[in-house]
Write an enzyme that holds these catalytic residues in place. Sequence first.
Site, PDB file in Angstrom:
ATOM      1  N   GLU A 108       3.574   0.656  -3.025  1.00  0.00           N
ATOM      2  CA  GLU A 108       2.270   0.918  -2.404  1.00  0.00           C
ATOM      3  C   GLU A 108       2.337   1.758  -1.126  1.00  0.00           C
ATOM      4  O   GLU A 108       1.306   2.250  -0.679  1.00  0.00           O
ATOM      5  CB  GLU A 108       1.541  -0.395  -2.122  1.00  0.00           C
ATOM      6  CG  GLU A 108       2.086  -1.194  -0.966  1.00  0.00           C
ATOM      7  CD  GLU A 108       0.961  -1.867  -0.182  1.00  0.00           C
ATOM      8  OE1 GLU A 108      -0.192  -1.839  -0.622  1.00  0.00           O
ATOM      9  OE2 GLU A 108       1.253  -2.390   0.894  1.00  0.00           O
ATOM     10  N   ASN A 109       3.530   1.956  -0.565  1.00  0.00           N
ATOM     11  CA  ASN A 109       3.680   2.803   0.622  1.00  0.00           C
ATOM     12  C   ASN A 109       4.550   4.020   0.338  1.00  0.00           C
ATOM     13  O   ASN A 109       5.066   4.649   1.264  1.00  0.00           O
ATOM     14  CB  ASN A 109       4.301   2.008   1.778  1.00  0.00           C
ATOM     15  CG  ASN A 109       3.485   0.800   2.173  1.00  0.00           C
ATOM     16  OD1 ASN A 109       3.950  -0.334   2.062  1.00  0.00           O
ATOM     17  ND2 ASN A 109       2.265   1.012   2.630  1.00  0.00           N
ATOM     18  N   ASN A 133      -2.406  -3.731  -0.888  1.00  0.00           N
ATOM     19  CA  ASN A 133      -3.646  -3.325  -0.225  1.00  0.00           C
ATOM     20  C   ASN A 133      -3.771  -1.822  -0.025  1.00  0.00           C
ATOM     21  O   ASN A 133      -4.869  -1.312   0.218  1.00  0.00           O
ATOM     22  CB  ASN A 133      -3.795  -4.045   1.124  1.00  0.00           C
ATOM     23  CG  ASN A 133      -2.615  -3.827   2.041  1.00  0.00           C
ATOM     24  OD1 ASN A 133      -1.473  -4.143   1.683  1.00  0.00           O
ATOM     25  ND2 ASN A 133      -2.862  -3.303   3.233  1.00  0.00           N
ATOM     26  N   HIS A 134      -2.674  -1.063  -0.143  1.00  0.00           N
ATOM     27  CA  HIS A 134      -2.735   0.401   0.020  1.00  0.00           C
ATOM     28  C   HIS A 134      -2.808   1.131  -1.320  1.00  0.00           C
ATOM     29  O   HIS A 134      -2.648   2.359  -1.357  1.00  0.00           O
ATOM     30  CB  HIS A 134      -1.525   0.903   0.812  1.00  0.00           C
ATOM     31  CG  HIS A 134      -1.565   0.577   2.269  1.00  0.00           C
ATOM     32  ND1 HIS A 134      -2.458   1.176   3.141  1.00  0.00           N
ATOM     33  CD2 HIS A 134      -0.841  -0.302   3.015  1.00  0.00           C
ATOM     34  CE1 HIS A 134      -2.271   0.689   4.366  1.00  0.00           C
ATOM     35  NE2 HIS A 134      -1.307  -0.219   4.306  1.00  0.00           N
ATOM     36  N   HIS A 160       1.727 -10.389  -2.628  1.00  0.00           N
ATOM     37  CA  HIS A 160       1.601  -9.401  -1.563  1.00  0.00           C
ATOM     38  C   HIS A 160       0.712  -9.986  -0.465  1.00  0.00           C
ATOM     39  O   HIS A 160      -0.504 -10.129  -0.652  1.00  0.00           O
ATOM     40  CB  HIS A 160       0.985  -8.114  -2.130  1.00  0.00           C
ATOM     41  CG  HIS A 160       1.109  -6.927  -1.235  1.00  0.00           C
ATOM     42  ND1 HIS A 160       2.271  -6.205  -1.118  1.00  0.00           N
ATOM     43  CD2 HIS A 160       0.213  -6.321  -0.414  1.00  0.00           C
ATOM     44  CE1 HIS A 160       2.089  -5.203  -0.275  1.00  0.00           C
ATOM     45  NE2 HIS A 160       0.850  -5.258   0.173  1.00  0.00           N
ATOM     46  N   HIS A 181       7.303  -6.082   5.120  1.00  0.00           N
ATOM     47  CA  HIS A 181       8.387  -5.101   5.295  1.00  0.00           C
ATOM     48  C   HIS A 181       9.585  -5.671   6.042  1.00  0.00           C
ATOM     49  O   HIS A 181      10.499  -4.926   6.408  1.00  0.00           O
ATOM     50  CB  HIS A 181       7.898  -3.832   6.019  1.00  0.00           C
ATOM     51  CG  HIS A 181       6.905  -3.041   5.260  1.00  0.00           C
ATOM     52  ND1 HIS A 181       6.601  -1.718   5.553  1.00  0.00           N
ATOM     53  CD2 HIS A 181       6.114  -3.350   4.196  1.00  0.00           C
ATOM     54  CE1 HIS A 181       5.670  -1.266   4.722  1.00  0.00           C
ATOM     55  NE2 HIS A 181       5.361  -2.269   3.894  1.00  0.00           N
TER      56      HIS A 181
END
Length: 268
Positions: free
Chosen positions: A39-40, A67-68, A153, A180
Amino acid sequence: MKLLFCGDIVSRSRREAVTNNVQRLRAELGLDFVVANGENAAAGFGITAKICAELHNAGVDCITTGNHVWDQRDIIPYISQDKRLLRPINFPPGTPGWGGNLFETAKGQKVVVVNVMCRLFMEPLDDPFRTVDTEVAKYTLGRNAHFILIDVHGEATSEKQSMGHHLDGRVSAVLGTHSHVPTADAWVLPGGTAYQTDVGMCGDYDSIIGMKKEPAIQRFIKKVPGERLSPAEGEGSLCAALVETDDKTGLAKSVRPVRIGGRLPPTP
């Protein structure tokens, strides 16, 4: 069965920590399936169709998000075409894409991956516990699934731990993403489910959760809008969890961290 789950991938050079190592790890560790949270992956914010293809070609069997997931707009039409790319299952009904899917390994093993997002300090999505219960009820370990993985998550450690204990004995592994920062609590729960609150990230650990340090620090000091966060540019680490299960029951025999490169100490 052996499954490797790679934590949140942060930006291009850190994607290379995954893409440059997955095939080697598949051979060295005898991996049957590889999952990565992406997602990042697009400069720290979201993921693109091109990046999905890059990860799939490198040997990643399934990509989870969080969420991203919608930060890169081109992913919206793409996500419904790629069943190997998941978004949180507790988004409202009608949201494009899949929150969980059944996969098959080269050996014919059936692997279920479910992506769910917590609610504490996060977006107010549908109830993650009820939603996951509904999905997990479709499968029984040792009968129609050899491995069931939940990517939880979330921000709050208590909510992630609650999910782990709630599912203990019903799934093979509950592994956390989003913060992270790798936690030191990788263990097999009493019912046989592998658990870790957060696997960590595939990124530059000389950073603030993968981003350049000074702009991130200034956000706390000044409390006013400043420079946009951007990914740190140092050497990336691959940070993952390796889960081995019993072939008959689908429950975990072991779980341990796997770390390669960068500033984190390697695992033995």
